[in-house]
Design a protein around this motif. Sequence first.
Motif, mmCIF file in Angstrom:
data_model
loop_
_atom_site.group_PDB
_atom_site.id
_atom_site.type_symbol
_atom_site.label_atom_id
_atom_site.label_comp_id
_atom_site.label_asym_id
_atom_site.label_seq_id
_atom_site.Cartn_x
_atom_site.Cartn_y
_atom_site.Cartn_z
ATOM 1 N N ASN A 13 0.949 -1.256 0.013
ATOM 2 C CA ASN A 13 0.070 -0.001 0.076
ATOM 3 C C ASN A 13 0.757 1.279 0.086
ATOM 4 O O ASN A 13 0.586 2.452 0.366
ATOM 5 C CB ASN A 13 -1.113 -0.119 1.101
ATOM 6 N N VAL A 14 2.082 1.111 -0.588
ATOM 7 C CA VAL A 14 2.944 2.248 -0.497
ATOM 8 C C VAL A 14 3.743 2.272 -1.959
ATOM 9 O O VAL A 14 3.838 1.033 -2.545
ATOM 10 C CB VAL A 14 4.131 2.347 0.608
ATOM 11 N N LEU A 15 4.061 3.269 -2.561
ATOM 12 C CA LEU A 15 4.938 3.271 -3.766
ATOM 13 C C LEU A 15 6.397 3.741 -3.300
ATOM 14 O O LEU A 15 6.416 4.410 -2.396
ATOM 15 C CB LEU A 15 4.479 4.191 -4.705
ATOM 16 N N VAL A 16 7.269 3.226 -4.126
ATOM 17 C CA VAL A 16 8.681 3.930 -3.825
ATOM 18 C C VAL A 16 9.156 4.916 -5.112
ATOM 19 O O VAL A 16 8.646 4.651 -6.107
ATOM 20 C CB VAL A 16 9.698 2.882 -4.101
ATOM 21 N N ALA A 17 9.537 5.919 -4.577
ATOM 22 C CA ALA A 17 9.984 7.198 -5.540
ATOM 23 C C ALA A 17 11.204 6.769 -6.187
ATOM 24 O O ALA A 17 12.220 6.537 -5.352
ATOM 25 C CB ALA A 17 10.273 8.427 -4.682
ATOM 26 N N LEU A 18 11.224 6.784 -7.311
ATOM 27 C CA LEU A 18 12.731 6.153 -8.162
ATOM 28 C C LEU A 18 13.367 7.394 -8.679
ATOM 29 O O LEU A 18 14.420 7.322 -8.948
ATOM 30 C CB LEU A 18 12.319 5.583 -9.434
ATOM 31 N N THR A 19 12.831 8.589 -8.212
ATOM 32 C CA THR A 19 13.475 10.074 -8.406
ATOM 33 C C THR A 19 12.926 10.874 -7.662
ATOM 34 O O THR A 19 11.882 10.562 -6.977
ATOM 35 C CB THR A 19 13.529 10.390 -10.192
ATOM 36 N N ASP A 20 13.427 12.079 -7.440
ATOM 37 C CA ASP A 20 12.890 13.316 -6.608
ATOM 38 C C ASP A 20 11.770 13.548 -6.973
ATOM 39 O O ASP A 20 11.476 13.899 -8.194
ATOM 40 C CB ASP A 20 13.954 14.283 -6.286
ATOM 41 N N LEU A 21 10.726 13.639 -6.066
ATOM 42 C CA LEU A 21 9.184 14.047 -6.614
ATOM 43 C C LEU A 21 8.691 15.097 -6.015
ATOM 44 O O LEU A 21 8.704 15.306 -4.586
ATOM 45 C CB LEU A 21 8.248 13.102 -6.155
ATOM 46 N N PRO A 22 8.802 16.448 -6.522
ATOM 47 C CA PRO A 22 8.395 17.816 -6.230
ATOM 48 C C PRO A 22 6.774 17.557 -5.383
ATOM 49 O O PRO A 22 6.116 16.632 -5.904
ATOM 50 C CB PRO A 22 8.479 18.810 -6.996
ATOM 51 N N MET A 23 6.244 18.345 -4.427
ATOM 52 C CA MET A 23 5.135 18.352 -3.944
ATOM 53 C C MET A 23 4.174 18.529 -4.941
ATOM 54 O O MET A 23 4.393 19.531 -5.993
ATOM 55 C CB MET A 23 4.804 19.250 -2.762
ATOM 56 N N GLY A 24 3.069 17.992 -5.112
ATOM 57 C CA GLY A 24 1.950 17.976 -6.336
ATOM 58 C C GLY A 24 2.432 17.352 -7.571
ATOM 59 O O GLY A 24 1.746 17.496 -8.462
ATOM 60 N N THR A 25 3.304 16.374 -7.566
ATOM 61 C CA THR A 25 3.689 15.660 -8.564
ATOM 62 C C THR A 25 2.858 14.454 -8.867
ATOM 63 O O THR A 25 2.369 13.459 -8.044
ATOM 64 C CB THR A 25 5.214 15.065 -8.787
#
Length: 550
Positions: A13-25
């Motif tokens: 129930n979570v995702l892993v960010a593969l790159t920096d994700l700004p707020m609102g992405t």
Amino acid sequence: MKHLVAKIHPDDNVLVALTDLPMGTPVTWDGTTVTTTDKVPAKHKLALQFLAPGDPVHMYGVLVGTAREAIGVGGLLTTSNIKHATDSYDEHHQRRQDWQAPDVTKWQERTFMGFHRPDGQVGTANYWLVIPLVFCENRNIQVLEEALVNDLGYARRKSYQPQTQELISLLQAGKSVEEILATDLHSAENGHQKPKLFPNVDGIRFLSHEGGCGGIRQDAQTLCGLLAGYITHPNVAGATVLSLGCQNAQVSMLQDEINKRSPNFQKPLYILEQQKIGTEEALVSTALRQTFAGLMMANQVTRQPAPLSKLCIGLECGGSDGFSGISANPAVGHVSDLLVALGGSVILAEFPELCGVEQELVDRSVDTATAERFSSLMKAYGDSAVAVGSGFDMNPSPGNIRDGLITDAMKSAGAARKGGSSPVVAVLDYPELVTKPGLNLLCTPGNDVESTTAEVGSGATVVLFTTGLGTPTGNPIAPVVKISSNTALARRMPDIIDLNTGTVIDGEETIEQAGERILDYVIRVASGEEVSAVRHGQTDFIPWKRGVSL
């Protein structure tokens, strides 16, 4: 194609960010779009669904934590809003019998060029050991190292002495502190290295340590077991052992441990007791003469072809990050499965980093006795940590947490993927020896060097060491292959990284492709190709004193 996020298991129930994700992405996975409500750094996790306080957090299909507070969809998971949690496990659970071994047709005829020993073992290297039975002999070990290494052509460490001389010259020229700090010193040089007098001997290794006396008698027994594991190791041609004479770790104790591991031990072994011999000069002169003779014998052994079933690979991770469990570790897990299918042996250790995945390993155990031994060792280890005010939940380091591993269960679920999916054939308590082909579990700390030291003492002839942050760890007698979980690390620290699996994160390679590339490299290393740790003379050796070490 590179994605912005990854979901590791369908039940997560979570995702892993593969790159920096700004707020609102906005990010999409399997047709579901989630918008980040916080800045989510690469390697960290964001909620795929609303999490109320107490709700479970699942990664890799297992429980890795619970929410401390409400976390909205797209919210960043942190140590402030998530706490460590794991499921209970039952060692009498149903055994799994459904393992599908990978296709190893292309590997079945492959061989490596190894050193064949009289007992049937095959080494990937050929070393002579010089070992103290007690810390009182460390100085004499150092004296022997100074006498032997340079003149026999085994000096490997880069010298920075020319830079010191340059700084002295600047001082003598009247340069200020500020000017010296701003000076770009010339690169350090390896200097002139003499050719090896014994070309078939990879080196002489000096295993200094702080044990052998004091503590409790069980410490001495365990140390002798570890040292016996190194002396009988297939990567070792023979050994010189220095004993003071009065210490807890007696020569007879070492000989008993050697006999346990190798009843028909045939390697040259020289044991000297200082209190019997007398002067330092007499001790060192005798040790030099005997070691030189041993090197002459060791040099008579040459590399010959051997099947891959003769390999024993240790699995290790250190300086892990949020990508370790989705690139380097599963790629190594594929190597593990390939080698098991080929009849080889694999060692998965670091018990504090198996916390939360116990049930999977129990289910994979070949029988109830194996499952019960694993459960017993895990529970005893966990209880000992709690008894001193700690616990497995305190395992993640600041570096782990900074790079996305915010609970021990999250770290463990990724670390366990190094072991692939094959059955667990045996569970060993440190410092027991691997005797069965297949996946072996070895009780060790999570500490990188203690665990690597233990795996090699149990028989690993090559160690696959994954890292997301970078660590130079090596071993005295077994090549330690350093595998990066991300491309940025491989580019930043190319002097210590041997292979990069950041290609998986970058969308350039599958787990299986990366695993096959690693196995190809292992064959080359087992045949004599040097890894970075060997080139740098990185020979870390720390025996575990069986206390609480996470």
